[in-house]
Write a protein that holds these residues in place. Sequence first.
Motif, mmCIF file in Angstrom:
data_model
loop_
_atom_site.group_PDB
_atom_site.id
_atom_site.type_symbol
_atom_site.label_atom_id
_atom_site.label_comp_id
_atom_site.label_asym_id
_atom_site.label_seq_id
_atom_site.Cartn_x
_atom_site.Cartn_y
_atom_site.Cartn_z
ATOM 1 N N LEU A 190 0.837 -1.207 0.000
ATOM 2 C CA LEU A 190 0.000 0.000 0.000
ATOM 3 C C LEU A 190 0.868 1.251 0.000
ATOM 4 O O LEU A 190 0.586 2.214 -0.725
ATOM 5 C CB LEU A 190 -0.930 -0.010 1.224
ATOM 6 N N LEU A 191 1.925 1.233 0.799
ATOM 7 C CA LEU A 191 2.822 2.388 0.874
ATOM 8 C C LEU A 191 3.503 2.618 -0.475
ATOM 9 O O LEU A 191 3.601 3.748 -0.973
ATOM 10 C CB LEU A 191 3.863 2.154 1.973
ATOM 11 N N GLY A 192 3.957 1.534 -1.088
ATOM 12 C CA GLY A 192 4.609 1.629 -2.393
ATOM 13 C C GLY A 192 3.660 2.209 -3.439
ATOM 14 O O GLY A 192 4.041 3.087 -4.221
ATOM 15 N N ALA A 193 2.427 1.732 -3.428
ATOM 16 C CA ALA A 193 1.445 2.233 -4.398
ATOM 17 C C ALA A 193 1.186 3.713 -4.180
ATOM 18 O O ALA A 193 1.092 4.497 -5.142
ATOM 19 C CB ALA A 193 0.150 1.430 -4.243
ATOM 20 N N ALA A 194 1.103 4.142 -2.918
ATOM 21 C CA ALA A 194 0.860 5.557 -2.618
ATOM 22 C C ALA A 194 2.016 6.424 -3.113
ATOM 23 O O ALA A 194 1.802 7.471 -3.734
ATOM 24 C CB ALA A 194 0.669 5.735 -1.118
ATOM 25 N N LEU A 195 3.250 5.954 -2.891
ATOM 26 C CA LEU A 195 4.424 6.732 -3.328
ATOM 27 C C LEU A 195 4.519 6.788 -4.849
ATOM 28 O O LEU A 195 4.971 7.768 -5.423
ATOM 29 C CB LEU A 195 5.705 6.112 -2.741
ATOM 30 N N TRP A 196 4.085 5.735 -5.505
ATOM 31 C CA TRP A 196 4.166 5.659 -6.964
ATOM 32 C C TRP A 196 3.169 6.615 -7.620
ATOM 33 O O TRP A 196 3.470 7.312 -8.578
ATOM 34 C CB TRP A 196 3.919 4.206 -7.397
ATOM 35 N N PHE A 197 1.958 6.640 -7.093
ATOM 36 C CA PHE A 197 0.909 7.416 -7.755
ATOM 37 C C PHE A 197 0.836 8.870 -7.292
ATOM 38 O O PHE A 197 0.282 9.707 -7.987
ATOM 39 C CB PHE A 197 -0.454 6.746 -7.535
#
Lengths: 205, 129
Positions: B68-75
């Motif tokens: 979830l953290l990775g997805a937030a940082l990516w988008f």
Amino acid sequence: MPRFATLSHACMAWDGPAPAPEDAALDQTRELEKFLAEVERRAFRIAQVALRDADDALDVVQDTMLKLARNYAARPSAEWRPLFYRILENGIRDLQRRRSVRKRFMTWLPGPKEDPDNEAQDPLENVADAAPQAPDQLMQAQAMQQLEISLQALPARQRQAFMLRTFEGLDVAATASAMGCSEGSVKTHYSRAVHTLREQLGEVW
Amino acid sequence: MNEDSATLLEERSRALFEDSVERVDMRVRSRLTRARHAAVEAAAKRKGAWVFGAPRWTPAAGVTAAALLGAALWFAPQMGNRPMPATDNPAFEDLDIVASSDEMELLQDDPEFYDWANRATSPDPGSVG
């Protein structure tokens, strides 16, 4: 002097800080081991009487120990005994069902009939005992064998009620809990079992 | 069958059973001991996991949180640089022009030029001087 006595008494009464969770878990693990050590051989014999096979009895007892430890070790130790015997009885019943299904299935399959004379024997069975049995021990063993034969002839519920009440010393409530039935049913099964056994063994004993 | 004979049967049965328990052979005892140790070990492992606050689903929860953290940082950067959506309503553009004080000042400075410019863009070419 009375003051010291009072202080000493107070110190004795103070149990100190509450044990850490790790210590409590260790204590319970030790208690579980003690319980299993106390009950394992008795459970084995009960399973052996019901299943008439030592290896099957060992498997069921082993499985029962694991299930109790995994699922109910956190329960109060007073609950362990009826839970243990309930798991054991369920294991015995499952094994008996599987045997029954296997037996029915095998009768439909063509194949050589088993010759009892050619069965592979456990070499340990042929080893002579180090010390011969005394006559009274022999009589005890024969009497137990007769009892086992009579118990195996009983309906399953009667046999369970008799073994749990008489052999394991469970009271009616604990036996009902272990058998998963009402206390009234336990009394009925037990009474019928005793009546039948008395009729069969009365003359021999 | 009377009570006494039933009690005798129970006592005798119990004594025989206890005797048979004592005579369980060493092979069986050994296997039972091993089974007991395995059960106690299983219980200790299970308890240890809860005592130290690490239930069995902790790894799964950690992986989910990291994803979830990775997805937030990516988008997140892409969301910040995205241009404002173009509006289809011209009334908003007119409103901006009217509201702008600079445009009104230009109109006041040179009204004759704007009058000429208006005539120059009109369809009648003869009107332009």
